[in-house]
Design an enzyme around this catalytic site. Sequence first.
Site, PDB file in Angstrom:
ATOM      1  CE  LYS A   1      -3.572  -0.054   2.775  1.00 33.19           C
ATOM      2  NZ  LYS A   1      -4.390  -0.195   4.007  1.00 33.19           N
TER       3      LYS A   1
ATOM      4  N   GLY B   1      -7.817   5.796  -2.115  1.00 37.36           N
ATOM      5  CA  GLY B   1      -8.595   5.477  -3.306  1.00 37.36           C
ATOM      6  C   GLY B   1      -8.121   4.252  -4.046  1.00 37.36           C
ATOM      7  N   GLY B   2      -7.305   3.402  -3.382  1.00 37.25           N
ATOM      8  CA  GLY B   2      -6.830   2.198  -4.036  1.00 37.25           C
ATOM      9  C   GLY B   2      -5.621   2.414  -4.920  1.00 37.25           C
TER      10      GLY B   2
ATOM     11  CG  HIS C   1     -13.253  -0.459   3.526  1.00 38.57           C
ATOM     12  ND1 HIS C   1     -12.133  -0.147   2.802  1.00 38.57           N
ATOM     13  CD2 HIS C   1     -13.593   0.681   4.173  1.00 38.57           C
ATOM     14  CE1 HIS C   1     -11.809   1.125   3.002  1.00 38.57           C
ATOM     15  NE2 HIS C   1     -12.698   1.644   3.833  1.00 38.57           N
TER      16      HIS C   1
ATOM     17  CG  HIS D   1      -7.370  -2.512  -3.367  1.00 39.28           C
ATOM     18  ND1 HIS D   1      -7.669  -3.494  -2.454  1.00 39.28           N
ATOM     19  CD2 HIS D   1      -6.366  -3.013  -4.137  1.00 39.28           C
ATOM     20  CE1 HIS D   1      -6.879  -4.530  -2.649  1.00 39.28           C
ATOM     21  NE2 HIS D   1      -6.082  -4.271  -3.658  1.00 39.28           N
TER      22      HIS D   1
ATOM     23  CD  GLU E   1     -10.979   4.628   4.432  1.00 42.16           C
ATOM     24  OE1 GLU E   1     -10.332   3.665   3.965  1.00 42.16           O
ATOM     25  OE2 GLU E   1     -11.474   5.519   3.729  1.00 42.16           O
TER      26      GLU E   1
ATOM     27  NE  ARG F   1      -9.626  12.277   0.800  1.00 40.01           N
ATOM     28  CZ  ARG F   1     -10.381  11.283   0.360  1.00 40.01           C
ATOM     29  NH1 ARG F   1     -11.697  11.445   0.297  1.00 40.01           N
ATOM     30  NH2 ARG F   1      -9.866  10.138   0.007  1.00 40.01           N
TER      31      ARG F   1
END
Length: 659
Positions: A158, A164-165, A208, A235, A275, A297
């Site tokens: 990652k 945003g994947g 998720h 993702h 998350e 955000r």
Amino acid sequence: MFSSLLIANRGEIARRIIRTARRMGLRTIALATEADRTWPHWREADEAVFIGEGPAADSYLSIEKILRAAAETGAEAIHPGYGFLSENARFAEACREAGLVFVGPPAAAIRAMGSKAEAKALMQRAGVPVVPGYHGERQDADFLREKAYETGYPVLIKAISGGGGRGMRLVGKAKDFDAALASARREAESAFGDPRVLVERYVTAPRHIEMQVFADRHGNVVHLFERDCSVQRRHQKVLEEAPAPGMSPELRAAMGEAAVKAAAAVGYEGAGTVEFIADGAGGLKPDGFFFMEMNTRLQVEHPVTEEVTGLDLVEWQLRVAAGEKLPMAQEEIPLSGHAIEARLYAEDPSAGFAPGTGAIVAADFPAGEGIRVDSGVEKGTFISPFYDSMVAKVIATGPTRAAALARLTGALADTRLAGPRTNQGFLLQILRTPEFAAGGVDTGFVEEKGDALTARPDLAPLAWDLVAEEVMRRAPPGDPVSPWSRSDAFEISGLERRLSVHCAIDGVGRDVPLVWRSGRPVSPDGAQSEEIDGLGSIEAGGAVYLLKDGHQAVLSFPDPLDRSLAEVAGENVVLAPMHGRIARLAVEEGAAVEAGDLLFTLEAMKMEHSVTAPAAGRVAGLLAREGDQVEEQAEIMRIEPAREGEPSDSGNAVASEPF
């Protein structure tokens, strides 16, 4: 409260912020580029400033241009939206140094959570559970490969920055690690300007689930409950809902407490999203979730939280930025009903979700009880290759999850979008699966279902009756130039006339035989498929767009003497499947390639798309270079196919289906 607000974003995001700001009596200032001339967001603001040609690096990512626009228009505050510079600490600092109110968290909080590695270390110190793996600073490939082995496959690579994947790769076997690492780094560098990555264990049945948090500068921190964002591809989120299916009061309390701890640990202010990845095997459990990251955000999916709480989160952002206290304490925040959001993108799921470009020729969205549409486009809007390809979000709310699901399914089925292909049919397929209806799918759902969700039906057989109608409309009987006015010796008492019409379905030309019977042209057998029911059509630009169940085909009547680029180029030329930048040429001139070998990667909408060889051949010529910006269907390389008797070590073709 400040009186004027500049929105440093575009499209649906800008329209959403303008809507609330205007209701609060603020003067709104929009930004736009030359590529945005057909977009409605800048026309809806009280004032607009054009800041560049198109590429984000020279416009929406230019701090200097944005601050200059704020100074020229007398803006008192800047809202960064939820993209571009919204999580850029340097931008937050620059705004405040210029005397502007930044509608977002302090720069220190952005920095603390902007690095996934640093954020995970901070969360561990705060007592928030994190996913096992390596979150440190060492970045040499050999060391990261060793850490992946220690963590145990499968692992996720990652990007440390962003979200945003982008810059994320799932690696199932050690032999694939190096290639995945290189690809993740390239994508992270392109999207965020930071190639650093972390490696962590991949939870095998991951859900998720994220918590919306809010904090003010007076020390108050609350959460506004959870959202389930498990339906993803590559993702990237596809569907989001609130509350999460299967969420127990115990888990909600535990996850909410962890989210509030996370925000408090960095001195947070404003809207944020914490998350988590939850182990969905055997159901959700209070001790079965891990911190992934915090997005500093407002999120794209915030409408589902607004729908189940009845709150305007943009208004909360503006009030907190102006120094006010949070409007509610934790125990006062309501939770009622269920909401589901679907993201409509200009992309082709049947071609690996290749992003689409071009003009929107129809954009008719549904309305009704429990239906909300946040859209950035209208008829005539041109989807450029420079930005994210989202065109709208369709949100449905109901007293129960089943009611919300039924409303969303109906609303998507009633949506009429024509122009670039969209993922509308893909979304409908997901909503209609028994697994999604039951609730609780994990992040592997889309990949596991595969072609069942992404296959595009062949609409060509349904078009023949429309061909007849179009011929009738364009050349009615009685017109001296109409083919139906022609007579010849083969007619039987003038009662039947036959004609072959050259047309094209999705750019593939064919001749359609028609017969004049009973005062109108029909197909030779006179039959009409029962599937013609529900087929809609929109005429635009000399073509007819056929719409059925979220899928699209384009019927046109080209000059039969014309030849398409693909036909002129022949099978030995590899074409770009979409508009984009060549991020990497994986072969050299003269190289032999096997079927399935990578030929090049194309960067479009900040994502990498691989183009591979489906057959053996040899590279006979390179027609583009790394870094080139190319149009869709541009010639990239020539391939000589392997001749009979030669070793099968060469080839050509594109991974994405050409138009």
